[in-house]
Design an enzyme around this catalytic site. Structure first.
Site, PDB file in Angstrom:
ATOM      1  CG  ASP A   1      -1.782   1.168   1.435  1.00 37.58           C
ATOM      2  OD1 ASP A   1      -1.934   1.952   0.491  1.00 37.58           O
ATOM      3  OD2 ASP A   1      -2.334   1.311   2.550  1.00 37.58           O
TER       4      ASP A   1
ATOM      5  CG  HIS B   1      -4.106   4.375   3.798  1.00 35.95           C
ATOM      6  ND1 HIS B   1      -4.187   3.237   3.037  1.00 35.95           N
ATOM      7  CD2 HIS B   1      -5.310   4.979   3.701  1.00 35.95           C
ATOM      8  CE1 HIS B   1      -5.393   3.162   2.492  1.00 35.95           C
ATOM      9  NE2 HIS B   1      -6.096   4.210   2.880  1.00 35.95           N
TER      10      HIS B   1
HETATM   11 ZN   LIG Z   1      -8.034   1.343  -0.169  1.00 32.26          ZN
HETATM   12 ZN   LIG Z   2      -9.052   0.619   2.989  1.00 34.39          ZN
END
Ligand SMILES: [Zn+2]
Ligand SMILES: [Zn+2]
Length: 556
Positions: A193, A367
């Site tokens: 990510d 995130h």
């Molecule tokens: Zn996402």
């Molecule tokens: Zn997500």
């Protein structure tokens, strides 16, 4: 075995934000990780959501074995109904993720019953040549997993979305040990990510929101109205707990907020204190100091519950002077105008609206930042690395980060965009051509509670059904409409200027305007959405056509 090829093909979400989807092919067998959507940009008015082009998967339909879901955010599951209507394969995910998918499927008629396979972290499933282990990760949604996919050529780690939250509010820690175990044994390829690769340091823990929320609940003398993403179960739990402590009842308002809290509660992921829930219709009868509201609509979506409250057009609640309104979410770029307009409406009414960044924070990202990305790279130490989830600049920053770490064994890093093929065989890894990708716009009927048949509006469809522009001239000084709205259309066969159909359509638009309250009328975003919804209902009923409808409001 020596000529066995592994291909990793991002079909969405690389070089663009949202609609994440990746195909992984080993020999002839394909598995697909996630099937997400993105919300349309403002230019795509008239379209409800955008999803990846499924052409590649449709062409290879007989080879697709399964759809594997990492977590329940819309940018990972939003396109699942459309995916399954084309490619009916088993869907793997955690109970919460699958429950969210199931809820989306209720709006769609699928020919075949979907096959759901509920998995738990640490579980391993075998699908053709793939052996997949699910690894719990921390993220802004509960029940998120990363994938360790063992293939005959080596292990692929797909992180899904993650942050490394050392103090998650549900005490479910990121399973770094399992990730490290794979790293120790050797990982062929890491997909990780990249969303926050331009943010230095660490992302704050979800727990960091607590002090600010406590302060708000301690200080508020009247109603506290909190809006967050309906999938933020951690955040919803926090609000419920604080409301309980403060002796406030909680009303849950907005369709997504209601269904998602019900799902989380039924799966034991949300603890709703006994007797705390208020019926929405009872909110205004209670003493304001004894009420909290959880409501959907953080992004100012014109028809969402909070946006309706903001223009005083909600059945059950009104924001009044002295109330506190909390937007516990990120302002997604592109939504600023709608959000700030909504805040203005409530501020004008005397509400104290809390939003944006502050310290302690009202919202933290789901995130990981740079240091967390480094940690994952260090633990996994892959031979090849492909940053995923992000615009090109974020992918390339993430790639640079991996190159700087210079851990032993990293052979190559691939910054790829959706559609590019990464091919791996016994000789190594390389980019190897492209498949067809693109964006497909979906128009799911009207945005209000009437759920209609879903139509995929591709270019051909647009050329068949045409475009309709209702043009409304509003007098600058009186705020009134001076004459009946004009309607201009192109490629919409039934719309002769003088026709009765067009005359009635003009009346429909005029009626929508007349039926709106002054605050709504001042908010063109709301008016355009209402006009679009009402006019569309009329046109679909009369003609069964679905032209693109783009209201234009002019001040004269
Ligand atoms: Zn996402
Ligand atoms: Zn997500």
């Amino acid at each position: 075995m020596t000529d066995l090829k592994l291909q990793v093909i991002p079909l969405g979400g690389l070089g663009e934000f949202g609609m994440n989807m990746t195909a992984i092919r080993c020999g002839d067998d394909i598995i697909v990780v996630d099937s997400g959507m993105m919300f349309p940009e403002a230019e795509l008015l008239g379209v409800d959501l955008v999803m990846p082009d499924l052409s590649f998967l449709k062409e290879n339909r007989e080879h697709v074995r399964a759809l594997i879901l990492t977590h329940g955010h819309e940018d990972h599951i939003g396109a699942v109904p459309f995916f399954l209507s084309e490619i009916a394969v088993p869907v793997y995910g955690t109970a919460f993720t699958l429950a969210l998918v199931d809820r989306r499927l209720e709006e769609h008629e699928l020919e075949e019953e979907p096959q759901f396979v509920t998995i738990k972290p640490r579980q391993i499933v075998e699908i053709g040549p793939f052996k997949i282990e699910f690894i719990h990760v921390t993220h802004s949604i509960v029940s998120a997993v990363a994938l360790a996919i063992t293939t005959p050529l080596g292990v692929i780690i797909h992180t899904g979305d993650f942050k490394v939250d050392p103090t998650p509010t549900d005490n479910e820690l990121f399973d770094l040990h399992t990730l490290a175990d794979y790293g120790k044994r050797g990982v062929l390829l890491l997909l990780s990510d990249s969303t926050n690769s331009d943010r230095p340091g660490y992302t704050e823990s979800e727990r960091a929101v607590q002090p600010r929320m406590e302060e708000i609940f301690n200080r508020a003398e009247r109603r506290v109205v909190v809006s967050c993403f309906s999938s933020s179960i951690h955040r919803i739990q926090l609000v419920l707990d604080l409301a309980k402590e403060a002796g406030r009842g909680v009303a849950v308002i907005g369709r997504s907020m209601v269904t998602v809290t019900e799902i989380a509660h039924s799966l034991g992921l949300l603890d709703i204190p006994d007797g705390i829930l208020l019926r929405p219709q009872d909110v205004m009868d209670r003493p304001p100091s004894k009420v909290a509201v959880l409501i959907s609509g953080t992004q100012g979506e014109p028809m969402s519950a909070l946006a309706r409250v903001a223009v005083d057009n909600h059945k059950h609640i009104t924001v009044e002077s002295g109330d506190t309104v909390v937007l516990s979410s990120r302002i997604i770029p592109g939504n600023e105008k709608a959000i700030f307009r909504m805040i203005d409406h409530m501020a004008r009414r005397g509400a104290d609206v809390m939003y944006g960044s502050m310290n302690p924070p009202l919202h933290v990202s789901g995130h990981g930042s740079v240091e967390e990305m480094k940690l994952v790279l260090n633990l996994v130490r892959p031979r090849f690395f492909m940053p995923i989830h992000g615009e090109f600049r974020q992918l390339s920053k993430h790639a640079r980060l991996a190159d700087h770490l210079r851990f032993a064994g990293l052979e190559d890093t691939f910054v790829m965009e959706s559609g590019e093929i990464l091919e791996i065989d016994s000789r190594g890894a390389r980019k190897a051509g492209k498949v067809q990708v693109g964006r497909v716009c979906i128009d799911s009927g009207s945005v209000d509670d009437v759920v209609q048949e879903v139509v995929i509006r591709d270019r051909r469809h647009l050329s068949e059904d045409g475009i309709v522009l209702p043009i409304i001239a509003i007098n600058r000084s009186t705020g009134r409409m001076e004459s009946l709205p004009e309607i201009v259309s192109r490629g919409f066969a039934l719309a002769d200027d003088g026709s009765e159909f067009i005359q009635t359509a003009r009346q429909v638009v005029a009626k929508t305007l007349e039926g709106s309250n002054p605050e709504e009328k001042n908010d063109w975003g709301v008016m355009k959405e209402k006009i679009r919804a009402d006019l569309k209902r009329y046109i679909v009923k009369e003609t069964s056509r679905r032209p693109l409808i783009m209201p234009v409001i002019l001040e004269v």
